[in-house]
Design an enzyme around this catalytic site. Structure first.
Site, PDB file in Angstrom:
ATOM      1  N   GLU A 192       0.812  -1.211   0.000  1.00  0.00           N
ATOM      2  CA  GLU A 192       0.000   0.000   0.000  1.00  0.00           C
ATOM      3  C   GLU A 192       0.849   1.266   0.000  1.00  0.00           C
ATOM      4  O   GLU A 192       1.833   1.356   0.723  1.00  0.00           O
ATOM      5  CB  GLU A 192      -0.856   0.047   1.264  1.00  0.00           C
ATOM      6  N   CYS A 242       2.626   8.323   1.924  1.00  0.00           N
ATOM      7  CA  CYS A 242       2.940   7.321   2.946  1.00  0.00           C
ATOM      8  C   CYS A 242       3.371   6.035   2.249  1.00  0.00           C
ATOM      9  O   CYS A 242       2.634   5.486   1.438  1.00  0.00           O
ATOM     10  CB  CYS A 242       1.689   7.107   3.788  1.00  0.00           C
ATOM     11  N   CYS A 255       4.106  -7.680   8.452  1.00  0.00           N
ATOM     12  CA  CYS A 255       4.978  -7.190   9.519  1.00  0.00           C
ATOM     13  C   CYS A 255       5.105  -8.268  10.583  1.00  0.00           C
ATOM     14  O   CYS A 255       4.150  -8.965  10.890  1.00  0.00           O
ATOM     15  CB  CYS A 255       4.402  -5.918  10.138  1.00  0.00           C
ATOM     16  N   CYS A 314       1.665  -6.094  16.483  1.00  0.00           N
ATOM     17  CA  CYS A 314       0.915  -5.225  17.394  1.00  0.00           C
ATOM     18  C   CYS A 314      -0.550  -5.651  17.312  1.00  0.00           C
ATOM     19  O   CYS A 314      -1.064  -5.903  16.225  1.00  0.00           O
ATOM     20  CB  CYS A 314       1.085  -3.752  17.008  1.00  0.00           C
ATOM     21  N   CYS A 336      -3.212  -3.903  14.861  1.00  0.00           N
ATOM     22  CA  CYS A 336      -2.793  -3.477  13.522  1.00  0.00           C
ATOM     23  C   CYS A 336      -3.079  -4.528  12.453  1.00  0.00           C
ATOM     24  O   CYS A 336      -2.753  -5.707  12.625  1.00  0.00           O
ATOM     25  CB  CYS A 336      -1.296  -3.166  13.564  1.00  0.00           C
ATOM     26  N   GLY A 373       4.532  -2.510   7.409  1.00  0.00           N
ATOM     27  CA  GLY A 373       5.855  -2.984   7.801  1.00  0.00           C
ATOM     28  C   GLY A 373       6.546  -2.120   8.840  1.00  0.00           C
ATOM     29  O   GLY A 373       6.127  -1.001   9.130  1.00  0.00           O
ATOM     30  N   GLU A 374       7.612  -2.674   9.409  1.00  0.00           N
ATOM     31  CA  GLU A 374       8.420  -1.945  10.388  1.00  0.00           C
ATOM     32  C   GLU A 374       9.705  -1.498   9.683  1.00  0.00           C
ATOM     33  O   GLU A 374      10.578  -2.325   9.390  1.00  0.00           O
ATOM     34  CB  GLU A 374       8.703  -2.866  11.591  1.00  0.00           C
ATOM     35  N   SER A 432       5.987   5.036  17.669  1.00  0.00           N
ATOM     36  CA  SER A 432       4.650   4.566  18.037  1.00  0.00           C
ATOM     37  C   SER A 432       4.682   4.175  19.507  1.00  0.00           C
ATOM     38  O   SER A 432       5.134   3.088  19.844  1.00  0.00           O
ATOM     39  CB  SER A 432       4.272   3.357  17.179  1.00  0.00           C
ATOM     40  N   LEU A 433       4.216   5.073  20.350  1.00  0.00           N
ATOM     41  CA  LEU A 433       4.265   4.805  21.789  1.00  0.00           C
ATOM     42  C   LEU A 433       3.029   4.005  22.202  1.00  0.00           C
ATOM     43  O   LEU A 433       3.132   2.893  22.686  1.00  0.00           O
ATOM     44  CB  LEU A 433       4.378   6.126  22.554  1.00  0.00           C
ATOM     45  N   HIS A 434       1.882   4.588  22.005  1.00  0.00           N
ATOM     46  CA  HIS A 434       0.575   3.926  22.209  1.00  0.00           C
ATOM     47  C   HIS A 434       0.307   3.428  23.619  1.00  0.00           C
ATOM     48  O   HIS A 434      -0.766   2.892  23.897  1.00  0.00           O
ATOM     49  CB  HIS A 434       0.365   2.763  21.223  1.00  0.00           C
ATOM     50  N   ASN A 480      -8.468   3.443  14.310  1.00  0.00           N
ATOM     51  CA  ASN A 480      -9.187   3.113  13.089  1.00  0.00           C
ATOM     52  C   ASN A 480      -9.603   1.647  13.208  1.00  0.00           C
ATOM     53  O   ASN A 480      -8.724   0.780  13.227  1.00  0.00           O
ATOM     54  CB  ASN A 480      -8.158   3.207  11.948  1.00  0.00           C
ATOM     55  N   CYS A 482      -2.576   1.452   8.295  1.00  0.00           N
ATOM     56  CA  CYS A 482      -1.683   0.571   7.550  1.00  0.00           C
ATOM     57  C   CYS A 482      -2.207  -0.854   7.409  1.00  0.00           C
ATOM     58  O   CYS A 482      -2.751  -1.421   8.332  1.00  0.00           O
ATOM     59  CB  CYS A 482      -0.290   0.596   8.155  1.00  0.00           C
TER      60      CYS A 482
HETATM   61  N1  SAH Z   1       5.742  -0.154  11.890  1.00  0.00           N
HETATM   62  C1  SAH Z   1       5.835   1.251  12.062  1.00  0.00           C
HETATM   63  C2  SAH Z   1       5.282   2.044  10.889  1.00  0.00           C
HETATM   64  C3  SAH Z   1       4.007   1.547  10.263  1.00  0.00           C
HETATM   65  S1  SAH Z   1       2.545   1.705  11.208  1.00  0.00           S
HETATM   66  C4  SAH Z   1       5.191   1.664  13.362  1.00  0.00           C
HETATM   67  O1  SAH Z   1       4.561   0.832  14.002  1.00  0.00           O
HETATM   68  O2  SAH Z   1       5.367   2.809  13.749  1.00  0.00           O
HETATM   69  C5  SAH Z   1       2.219   3.449  11.137  1.00  0.00           C
HETATM   70  C6  SAH Z   1       1.368   3.930  12.295  1.00  0.00           C
HETATM   71  O3  SAH Z   1       0.008   3.475  12.155  1.00  0.00           O
HETATM   72  C7  SAH Z   1       1.846   3.425  13.652  1.00  0.00           C
HETATM   73  O4  SAH Z   1       1.851   4.464  14.604  1.00  0.00           O
HETATM   74  C8  SAH Z   1       0.800   2.384  13.966  1.00  0.00           C
HETATM   75  O5  SAH Z   1       0.756   2.108  15.329  1.00  0.00           O
HETATM   76  C9  SAH Z   1      -0.444   3.014  13.414  1.00  0.00           C
HETATM   77  N2  SAH Z   1      -1.584   2.113  13.257  1.00  0.00           N
HETATM   78  C10 SAH Z   1      -1.586   0.801  12.974  1.00  0.00           C
HETATM   79  N3  SAH Z   1      -2.849   0.324  12.941  1.00  0.00           N
HETATM   80  C11 SAH Z   1      -3.656   1.367  13.196  1.00  0.00           C
HETATM   81  C12 SAH Z   1      -5.074   1.507  13.309  1.00  0.00           C
HETATM   82  N4  SAH Z   1      -5.879   0.489  13.112  1.00  0.00           N
HETATM   83  N5  SAH Z   1      -5.572   2.740  13.612  1.00  0.00           N
HETATM   84  C13 SAH Z   1      -4.736   3.791  13.778  1.00  0.00           C
HETATM   85  N6  SAH Z   1      -3.406   3.728  13.676  1.00  0.00           N
HETATM   86  C14 SAH Z   1      -2.867   2.518  13.397  1.00  0.00           C
HETATM   87 FE1  SF4 Z   2       4.093  -3.716  12.481  1.00  0.00          FE
HETATM   88 FE2  SF4 Z   2       3.850  -1.084  12.928  1.00  0.00          FE
HETATM   89 FE3  SF4 Z   2       1.673  -2.635  12.565  1.00  0.00          FE
HETATM   90 FE4  SF4 Z   2       3.115  -2.882  14.801  1.00  0.00          FE
HETATM   91  S1  SF4 Z   2       1.960  -1.064  14.120  1.00  0.00           S
HETATM   92  S2  SF4 Z   2       2.336  -4.570  13.533  1.00  0.00           S
HETATM   93  S3  SF4 Z   2       5.177  -2.545  14.021  1.00  0.00           S
HETATM   94  S4  SF4 Z   2       3.250  -2.172  11.065  1.00  0.00           S
END
Ligand code: SAH
Ligand code: SF4
Length: 366
Positions: free
Chosen positions: A96, A117, A124, A128, A131, A181-182, A236-238, A312, A355
């Site tokens: 994507e 983006c 990945c 997480c 995700c 991806g990471e 990505s702290l979360h 999301n 993503c």
């Molecule tokens: N792997 C990297 C970059 C890709 S994800 C990372 O984790 O930072 C890019 C961002 O989208 C990250 O902050 C991730 O936590 C967030 N993300 C993933 N799934 C999401 C969702 N369903 N809703 C909102 N943000 C999301």
């Molecule tokens: Fe991978 Fe980033 Fe999604 Fe976590 S948030 S699974 S590191 S793409």
């Protein structure tokens, strides 16, 4: 899994590697610059178009290098001007790339800011819990050429619609490495790809306008801190405590906050730039008063910007986004305490812009 394409993607070559190749086949070195000019400045889409190269060389390049390593399968435009491209790689893997247009207040659409983006892996490995990209696990790393060609693909689309001259570099304003991806887990291809985008002979796109988002791979954050380029970092702290972060991000077990936070500080200090902390708001997980208070302490201590992202929803996953009132009260608490913060009422929700989601949907249909 490793994918070795029949031909090498030309967008994976640097000035130096192309010069070495040309020397090896008995061609003058200056041809490398000509080829790169055609690719990045004039945006040629075939070897045939490169009219100042001798025909035998064009034929040889055609045999050796792939000039169109990605194919567009699907483009979805959402009501808020976010466009999502689903690109197919040579091995039919889906990737994507998202174009986000943010119109500037009082300025016409023509002048809106565009952010692209890009993805760095197919799937990945970091899993997480919230995700879509992590759901099916990791399939493979994207090559240097596959990373760069996502941008080139967008350039070609934009060239067809924009009035800007192609030579005026790319028609977008920012690149964020926040797709599938990471990125830090594919550091070996990420960095050369970003250097191609950055190079004067490439897209000539400023490193300060490129943001890399990571789930917190500490050794790679430290490695990137020592690179000469001024890439922006988003983490990505979360979760503001290990307890909460661990529930949703398995990576926290490997690199807990007591290691991650000093690495972020180090990055900020070496680059002299503000770091962004991304914080998805998930109902009843991390949207509490206590989480906000701890996040405030971390952000002020690091002098970091906080980007709040209402979750999301992902089909098949149970996590929910908090109500708008709850989102606002979290955000207002941060602001009241003097934290630099934004809340991203996310763009492209209707086309599944977070993503991995469009890919997931397409694969589920298939
Ligand atoms: N792997 C990297 C970059 C890709 S994800 C990372 O984790 O930072 C890019 C961002 O989208 C990250 O902050 C991730 O936590 C967030 N993300 C993933 N799934 C999401 C969702 N369903 N809703 C909102 N943000 C999301
Ligand atoms: Fe991978 Fe980033 Fe999604 Fe976590 S948030 S699974 S590191 S793409």
């Amino acid at each position: 899994m490793k994918y070795i394409p029949e031909k090498k993607p030309i967008y994976g070559e640097s000035l130096e590697s192309l010069q070495a190749y040309l020397e090896q086949i008995g061609q003058p070195k200056f041809r490398a610059k000509q080829i790169l000019d055609w690719l990045y400045k004039k945006r040629a889409r075939s070897w045939d178009a490169m009219s100042n190269l001798p025909k035998p060389l064009r034929e040889q390049l055609e045999i050796e290098f792939e000039i169109a390593p990605t194919k567009r399968l699907l483009a979805k435009e959402s009501a808020d001007e976010t466009e999502k491209l689903l690109l197919e790689m040579g091995d039919r893997s889906l990737v994507e790339t998202v174009v986000i247009r943010a119109p500037q207040v009082g300025v016409g659409q023509q002048n809106s800011r565009k952010t692209i983006c890009i993805s760095t892996q197919v799937g990945c490995a970091y899993g997480c819990k919230f995700c879509a990209s992590g759901l099916a696990g990791w399939k493979r790393d994207l090559s240097v050429g596959e990373i760069v060609s996502q941008l080139i693909h967008v350039c070609h689309l934009e060239d067809a619609t924009t009035v800007r001259a192609k030579e005026e570099i790319a028609s977008f304003d920012n690149i964020v490495v926040m797709g599938m991806g990471e990125p830090m887990a594919n550091y070996k291809n990420l960095l050369p790809a970003l250097r191609i985008l950055n190079a004067p002979w490439g897209l000539n796109f400023g490193a300060r306008r490129i943001t890399i988002s990571t789930s917190g791979i500490v050794p790679k954050i430290l490695e990137l801190a020592d690179e000469p380029e001024q890439f922006r970092l988003a983490v990505s702290l979360h979760g503001a405590t290990n307890e909460v972060r661990e529930q949703i991000m398995p990576i926290n077990k490997r690199y807990p906050l007591e290691e991650l936070i000093p690495a972020i500080r180090r990055y900020g200090q070496t680059k002299g730039r503000m770091i962004t902390l991304e914080f998805i708001l998930i109902e009843a997980i991390n949207d509490t008063f206590e989480q906000a208070e701890t996040l405030i302490r971390i952000a002020l201590d690091l002098n970091a910007h906080v980007n709040l992202i209402p979750y999301n929803t992902v089909p098949g996953l149970d996590w929910k986004r908090p109500s708008i009132t709850r989102q606002d009260s979290f955000y207002n608490r941060l602001k009241r305490e003097g934290v630099s913060a934004t809340i991203r009422r996310e763009k492209g929700h209707d086309i599944a812009a977070a993503c991995g989601q469009l890919k997931l949907k397409t694969e589920q249909k298939e």
